[in-house]
Each structure stands twice: as structure tokens, then as C-alpha cells.
Design an enzyme around this catalytic site. Structure first.
Site, PDB file in Angstrom:
ATOM      1  CG  ASP A  16      -1.792   1.229   1.333  1.00 24.21           C
ATOM      2  OD1 ASP A  16      -2.420   1.579   0.315  1.00 24.21           O
ATOM      3  OD2 ASP A  16      -1.856   1.866   2.403  1.00 24.21           O
ATOM      4  CB  SER A  17       0.238   4.790  -0.622  1.00 25.60           C
ATOM      5  OG  SER A  17      -0.896   4.934   0.207  1.00 25.60           O
ATOM      6  CB  CYS A  79      -3.095   0.487  -2.475  1.00 27.73           C
ATOM      7  SG  CYS A  79      -3.118   2.217  -2.971  1.00 27.73           S
ATOM      8  CD  GLU A 158       0.037   6.629   5.982  1.00 27.99           C
ATOM      9  OE1 GLU A 158       1.123   6.594   6.595  1.00 27.99           O
ATOM     10  OE2 GLU A 158      -0.454   5.642   5.417  1.00 27.99           O
ATOM     11  CB  CYS A 190      -9.337   4.826   0.421  1.00 27.11           C
ATOM     12  SG  CYS A 190      -7.691   5.214   1.075  1.00 27.11           S
ATOM     13  CG  HIS A 192      -5.009   5.043   4.371  1.00 26.84           C
ATOM     14  ND1 HIS A 192      -4.485   4.567   3.206  1.00 26.84           N
ATOM     15  CD2 HIS A 192      -3.951   5.477   5.113  1.00 26.84           C
ATOM     16  CE1 HIS A 192      -3.172   4.704   3.217  1.00 26.84           C
ATOM     17  NE2 HIS A 192      -2.820   5.244   4.364  1.00 26.84           N
TER      18      HIS A 192
HETATM   19  N1  DGL Z   1      -4.753   3.303   0.802  1.00 22.48           N
HETATM   20  C1  DGL Z   1      -4.747   3.734  -0.515  1.00 22.48           C
HETATM   21  C2  DGL Z   1      -5.984   3.407  -1.291  1.00 22.48           C
HETATM   22  O1  DGL Z   1      -6.623   2.434  -0.967  1.00 22.48           O
HETATM   23  C3  DGL Z   1      -4.054   4.979  -0.935  1.00 22.48           C
HETATM   24  C4  DGL Z   1      -4.189   6.208  -0.136  1.00 22.48           C
HETATM   25  C5  DGL Z   1      -3.261   7.280  -0.696  1.00 22.48           C
HETATM   26  O2  DGL Z   1      -2.060   7.043  -0.667  1.00 22.48           O
HETATM   27  O3  DGL Z   1      -3.744   8.314  -1.160  1.00 22.48           O
HETATM   28  O4  DGL Z   1      -6.323   4.056  -2.236  1.00 22.48           O
END
Ligand code: DGL
Length: 282
Positions: A16-17, A79, A158, A190, A192
């Protein structure tokens, strides 16, 4: 064909990012306790949401390459942004199964909705790509989709503030713009966002079913492990998982520890200079 009787003990790779993909890992630990996890979060270059497709694809290929070098048997792109922009490019280069989070999330939403009115929240990249809308409409052309980019959510997560009053303020202010609340189902598009789930549910009320695409993705992974005879053998031992981040190992460790509740959770910093290249092998 001879069947594997011993099982495949190689780990499953996740990237993931940043910390978002840990919401997918949490499901893996629950649904697949025999499996070993190796995770890479590209915290140094997070967020991916506002980045152009070409850049997200390049970064994603670098992360996939790192994991392939650790002898993974299956890759989960944990992600949504990377799935929207890089799934095809990664699949084209790897011979192991590669699973994204978009189609499993869309499938779960179609199962949950009664009114065929589905909301999607995600990063700018995911929403602009319309990946969820395409996946939903491809399976059911009758479905109505309302999508909203929520660029302020990822920084709150984050920075480990997802339990704070700031998080509530950001979620409430953002979702206020999401007017067509005729929806009965909302995809957390997302990885997150499940960390903000209680606040999102609180704002929308119990009449809206929230879909965590990560959880659905792990059900798909479980099916694929059986289909390709890649599942690990039953084990009573505690699995040794590995976590890597390109950013601060300390902050990542704090979030991962509180979210996953794992004992002995070690996080290793990987400098960006160690990434690079494109995946080339299985
Ligand atoms: N967690 C990620 C997603 O599902 C990326 C969030 C990001 O880096 O902007 O899109």
C-alpha cells in the site's frame, strides 16, 4: 496432476502507499491464520491519491518487485489507487496470482444493496479513474453510483490521529458534501478508511451498510489459495510476519501495533534507494 500435500509455506505479499493496507492484513490474520504476511508500505511517498497514473504505476511496480524478491506466492495490491492504476501492468509482469481490491469491493456492495444505490468514497485517483463505477455497472447496469473523493482522510490516518476530534471534524465536513444520501450502501474505497469506520458510520447512521473492500478481498485470496493449491499447511505456531516501510518505522510500528494487536511486531525501514526496477519473475 500430483497434489501438494505439504502446503506452500511461502508468504503472501501486500503493499500500500502507507498503513492503509494493514486493514486488509487484519482480515488476512483473521481469515487465514496459517499464512505468513510480508507487507510493504510506501509511507515516504504517501499519499498516492493525488499522483498521476504513470507515477502510481511506476511506484507500484517497484513495490511489487521488492515483494517478489522476498519469494511471495501471491500478491495483494492492498491499495485502491494502485489497483485502479497498476493492476493490469503488474499482472502482465508476474506469473503469481495478483489480487486487487476493487472488484471484490464492488461484488460485496452489490450483494449488500437493496435499493441499487451505492456510494463510493476514495482518493482522487480512484474516483477519477471511475474504477468502482465501471466494476459495479459491468455487473449490474441498473445500479446507480454516487462517488466522492475524500483527500483529507488519508493524512489523518497516516499521522495516527484517527481516534481524534480532528478525525471526526474532517469526516463530518467531507461527507456533508455527499448529498445524495439515498444510498443504502457505501464502499470504503480506500484501504485507509476502515480506520475511520466508526466515525463514518456515526455520520451516516445505521441505515447505510459500509463495505470494507479489504475484507472481501481476503475471501477472494482464500479461494485462490485453495484453487491454485497454494495454501499453507495447518500450524499451531505463531506466524512470523514481516513489515517494511519506506518512511518512519517508529510511527508505522505504533499504528500497526494498535491496529493489528500483534505481539512482537517488528517494522523495518527500507530506503527508497533500495526500491527500483520492475518485477520480472514469479
Ligand atoms: N490506501 C490507498 C488506497 O486504498 C491509498 C491512499 C493514498 O495514498 O492516497 O487508495
Amino acid at each position: 496432476m500430483e497434489r501438494l500435500t505439504t502446503g506452500d509455506t511461502r508468504p503472501i505479499g501486500f503493499f500500500d502507499s502507507g498503513v492503509g493496507g494493514l486493514t486488509v492484513v487484519k482480515e488476512a490474520l483473521k481469515q487465514l491464520p496459517n499464512e505468513r504476511v510480508i507487507y510493504l508500505g510506501d509511507t515516504a511517498r504517501c499519499p498516492y491519491g493525488p499522483r498521476p497514473q504513470e507515477q502510481v504505476e511506476r511506484f507500484s511496480l517497484e513495490l511489487a518487485n521488492f515483494l517478489v524478491q522476498h519469494d511471495i506466492k501471491l500478491l495483494v495490491i492492498a491499495c485502491n489507487t494502485a489497483t485502479s492504476f497498476a493492476l493490469d501492468a503488474i499482472r502482465a509482469r508476474l506469473t503469481i496470482p495478483v489480487v486487487g481490491v476493487i472488484v471484490p469491493g464492488a461484488r460485496a456492495a452489490l450483494k449488500a444493496t437493496h435499493k441499487k444505490k451505492i456510494g463510493v468514497i476514495g482518493t482522487q485517483g480512484t474516483i477519477q479513474s471511475a474504477a468502482y463505477t465501471k466494476a459495479l455497472v459491468a455487473k449490474d447496469p441498473q445500479v446507480q453510483v454516487e462517488a466522492l473523493a475524500c483527500p483529507r482522510f488519508v493524512p489523518v490516518v497516516e499521522s495516527n490521529q484517527f481516534h481524534s476530534p480532528t478525525a471526526k471534524k474532517v469526516v463530518f465536513e467531507t461527507l456533508r458534501a455527499f448529498q445524495p444520501l439515498q444510498i443504502d450502501t457505501l464502499i470504503l474505497g480506500c484501504t485507509h478508511y476502515p480506520l475511520l469506520r466508526p466515525i463514518i458510520q456515526n455520520y451516516l447512521g445505521s441505515g447505510v451498510t459500509l463495505i470494507d473492500s479489504g475484507a472481501e478481498t481476503i475471501s477472494e485470496v482464500s479461494t485462490l489459495l485453495d484453487y491454485f493449491e497454494l495454501a499453507a499447511p495447518p500450524s499451531q505456531e505463531v506466524q512470523h510476519h514481516e513489515f517494511y516501510t519506506t518512511g518512519s518505522a517508529k510511527l508505522f510500528q505504533e499504528i500497526a501495533h494498535s491496529w493489528l494487536q500483534l505481539q512482537d511486531l517488528a517494522v523495518t525501514h527500507v530506503p527508497l534507494t533500495e526500491l527500483g526496477g520492475k518485477p520480472h519473475a514469479s
